[in-house]
Write a protein that holds these residues in place. Structure first.
Motif, PDB file in Angstrom:
ATOM      1  N   VAL A  52       7.982  90.442 -19.906  1.00  8.60           N
ATOM      2  CA  VAL A  52       6.899  91.207 -20.531  1.00  8.60           C
ATOM      3  C   VAL A  52       5.718  90.306 -20.748  1.00  8.60           C
ATOM      4  O   VAL A  52       5.851  89.067 -20.697  1.00  8.60           O
ATOM      5  CB  VAL A  52       7.351  91.847 -21.855  1.00  8.60           C
ATOM      6  CG1 VAL A  52       8.456  92.863 -21.607  1.00  8.60           C
ATOM      7  CG2 VAL A  52       7.837  90.773 -22.821  1.00  8.60           C
ATOM      8  N   GLY A  53       4.540  90.875 -21.011  1.00  8.65           N
ATOM      9  CA  GLY A  53       3.358  90.087 -21.285  1.00  8.65           C
ATOM     10  C   GLY A  53       2.140  90.985 -21.399  1.00  8.65           C
ATOM     11  O   GLY A  53       2.167  92.145 -21.024  1.00  8.65           O
ATOM     12  N   SER A  54       1.027  90.433 -21.929  1.00  8.78           N
ATOM     13  CA  SER A  54      -0.211  91.187 -22.071  1.00  8.78           C
ATOM     14  C   SER A  54      -1.371  90.227 -22.089  1.00  8.78           C
ATOM     15  O   SER A  54      -1.212  89.046 -22.395  1.00  8.78           O
ATOM     16  CB  SER A  54      -0.176  92.021 -23.364  1.00  8.78           C
ATOM     17  OG  SER A  54      -0.119  91.182 -24.488  1.00  8.78           O
ATOM     18  N   GLY A  55      -2.586  90.705 -21.741  1.00  5.79           N
ATOM     19  CA  GLY A  55      -3.767  89.872 -21.747  1.00  5.79           C
ATOM     20  C   GLY A  55      -4.289  89.599 -20.367  1.00  5.79           C
ATOM     21  O   GLY A  55      -3.686  89.989 -19.367  1.00  5.79           O
ATOM     22  N   ASP A  56      -5.458  88.915 -20.290  1.00  7.47           N
ATOM     23  CA  ASP A  56      -6.105  88.649 -19.007  1.00  7.47           C
ATOM     24  C   ASP A  56      -6.119  87.167 -18.641  1.00  7.47           C
ATOM     25  O   ASP A  56      -6.564  86.818 -17.554  1.00  7.47           O
ATOM     26  CB  ASP A  56      -7.555  89.154 -19.053  1.00  7.47           C
ATOM     27  CG  ASP A  56      -7.601  90.657 -19.270  1.00  7.47           C
ATOM     28  OD1 ASP A  56      -6.647  91.343 -18.810  1.00  7.47           O
ATOM     29  OD2 ASP A  56      -8.565  91.147 -19.889  1.00  7.47           O
ATOM     30  N   VAL A  57      -5.694  86.236 -19.555  1.00 10.51           N
ATOM     31  CA  VAL A  57      -5.738  84.783 -19.305  1.00 10.51           C
ATOM     32  C   VAL A  57      -4.376  84.334 -18.820  1.00 10.51           C
ATOM     33  O   VAL A  57      -3.354  84.558 -19.473  1.00 10.51           O
ATOM     34  CB  VAL A  57      -6.124  84.013 -20.574  1.00 10.51           C
ATOM     35  CG1 VAL A  57      -6.178  82.512 -20.276  1.00 10.51           C
ATOM     36  CG2 VAL A  57      -7.480  84.503 -21.088  1.00 10.51           C
ATOM     37  N   GLN A  58      -4.367  83.667 -17.643  1.00 11.63           N
ATOM     38  CA  GLN A  58      -3.107  83.203 -17.069  1.00 11.63           C
ATOM     39  C   GLN A  58      -2.781  81.804 -17.609  1.00 11.63           C
ATOM     40  O   GLN A  58      -3.515  80.853 -17.347  1.00 11.63           O
ATOM     41  CB  GLN A  58      -3.216  83.146 -15.547  1.00 11.63           C
ATOM     42  CG  GLN A  58      -2.004  82.544 -14.848  1.00 11.63           C
ATOM     43  CD  GLN A  58      -0.765  83.394 -15.030  1.00 11.63           C
ATOM     44  OE1 GLN A  58      -0.771  84.559 -14.676  1.00 11.63           O
ATOM     45  NE2 GLN A  58       0.292  82.825 -15.595  1.00 11.63           N
ATOM     46  N   PRO A  59      -1.697  81.633 -18.406  1.00 20.23           N
ATOM     47  CA  PRO A  59      -1.309  80.273 -18.876  1.00 20.23           C
ATOM     48  C   PRO A  59      -0.870  79.425 -17.702  1.00 20.23           C
ATOM     49  O   PRO A  59      -0.224  79.914 -16.770  1.00 20.23           O
ATOM     50  CB  PRO A  59      -0.155  80.545 -19.834  1.00 20.23           C
ATOM     51  CG  PRO A  59      -0.254  81.995 -20.186  1.00 20.23           C
ATOM     52  CD  PRO A  59      -0.822  82.659 -18.979  1.00 20.23           C
TER      53      PRO A  59
END
Length: 295
Positions: A52-59
């Motif tokens: 799962v995950g959310s947001g636009d910045v790729q770690p």
């Protein structure tokens, strides 16, 4: 074993070396075809370490995460329920009967309504068709009347304008049932017939009886001495005072016996017309006298 001892061997070695160098140059210059970027095989998958995950910045480094807590689902105790069919009550049966009756009545009303609508539509179509036929009939009659009027106008123009009159006086004279002054414009108003040679009044289809242009006469009646029936036509000569100065019985049209001639002559002499100073000094006309034994 020695190599390149003869001139031919050395020439062959030179040619071979030259061919190999040329081939190597062609390989480097032309080279095999390649893809830019090169073809990738397999399926590209986004970088990550969880489902799962959310947001636009790729770690760019692995993200610290904790395992998800799995809530224990409460156990549901299954209980068997015996299915029982409930018998419909009397009220349910009555309502079902009423509903069925209502449905039948609604269907019948719907059919009646559809039949009435179909009937009204048929009547409207029949009425529209009747109106169309009536309009077409009226148009045809109007066209026929117009054609007849045009024909009559052409005929009037051809024979000099029978229905046209530029006179200023009023009056009516003739032996028809329609108003008008019967005869020809250039004829004699005192002639014995309505159509014929100009100014003479002879011939034509007029009866010739009476005295045209002098109005209605007064007359008496003389009874013959014999018991015979028939008609005697008498030629009369009338002066300007309207009196008969000469009577000649038995002209064309007579059907009576000779014994009626004298009575016919005497009867013709009793005729009296209105005086007319413009009339000819002697105007000729005809009178027909009928005799019957019942007189």
């Amino acid at each position: 074993m020695k190599y390149l001892e003869t001139q031919h061997e050395r020439n062959s070695a030179k040619v071979t070396t030259l061919i190999v160098v040329i081939l190597l140059l062609l390989l480097f210059v032309m080279g095999p075809p390649y893809m830019d970027p090169p073809i990738e095989y397999g399926v590209a998958v986004n970088f990550g370490n969880s489902e799962v995950g959310s947001g636009d910045v790729q770690p760019l480094q692995p993200v610290k995460s904790e395992p998800r807590e799995v809530k224990e689902q409460p156990k549901v105790q299954e209980t068997k329920v015996e299915e029982t069919k409930a018998e419909p009550s009397k009220s349910d049966k009555a309502s079902e009967k009423v509903l069925t009756a209502d449905n039948e009545e609604a269907i019948a009303m719907k059919k009646q309504k559809e039949a009435a609508e179909a009937k009204s539509q048929a009547e409207a179509r029949a009425k529209a068709e009747a109106e169309r036929v009536q309009k077409a009939k009226e148009a045809a009659e109007a066209k026929k009347r117009q054609e007849e009027a045009e024909k009559k106008a052409k005929l009037d123009a051809l024979i000099g304008g029978v229905s046209k009159s530029d006179g200023k006086t009023t009056g009516s004279e003739g032996d028809d049932n329609k108003a008008g002054d019967k005869g020809q414009l250039n004829g004699d108003p005192y002639a014995p017939s309505y159509f014929g040679q100009p100014g003479t009044g002879n011939g034509g289809n007029g009866s010739g009886y009476g005295l045209n242009g002098r109005g209605r006469p007064t007359n008496g009646k003389v009874v013959p001495d014999c018991d015979e029936e028939g008609r005697v036509v008498v030629e009369i000569h009338v002066n300007r005072d309207g009196r008969v100065i000469k009577a000649i019985p038995g002209v064309k049209g007579t059907t009576g016996d000779l014994c009626l001639y004298e009575a016919a002559k005497k009867t013709a002499l009793t005729y009296k017309w209105p005086a007319d100073s413009k009339a000819p000094s002697t105007q000729i006309g005809f009178v027909k006298i009928d005799f019957s034994v019942t007189q």
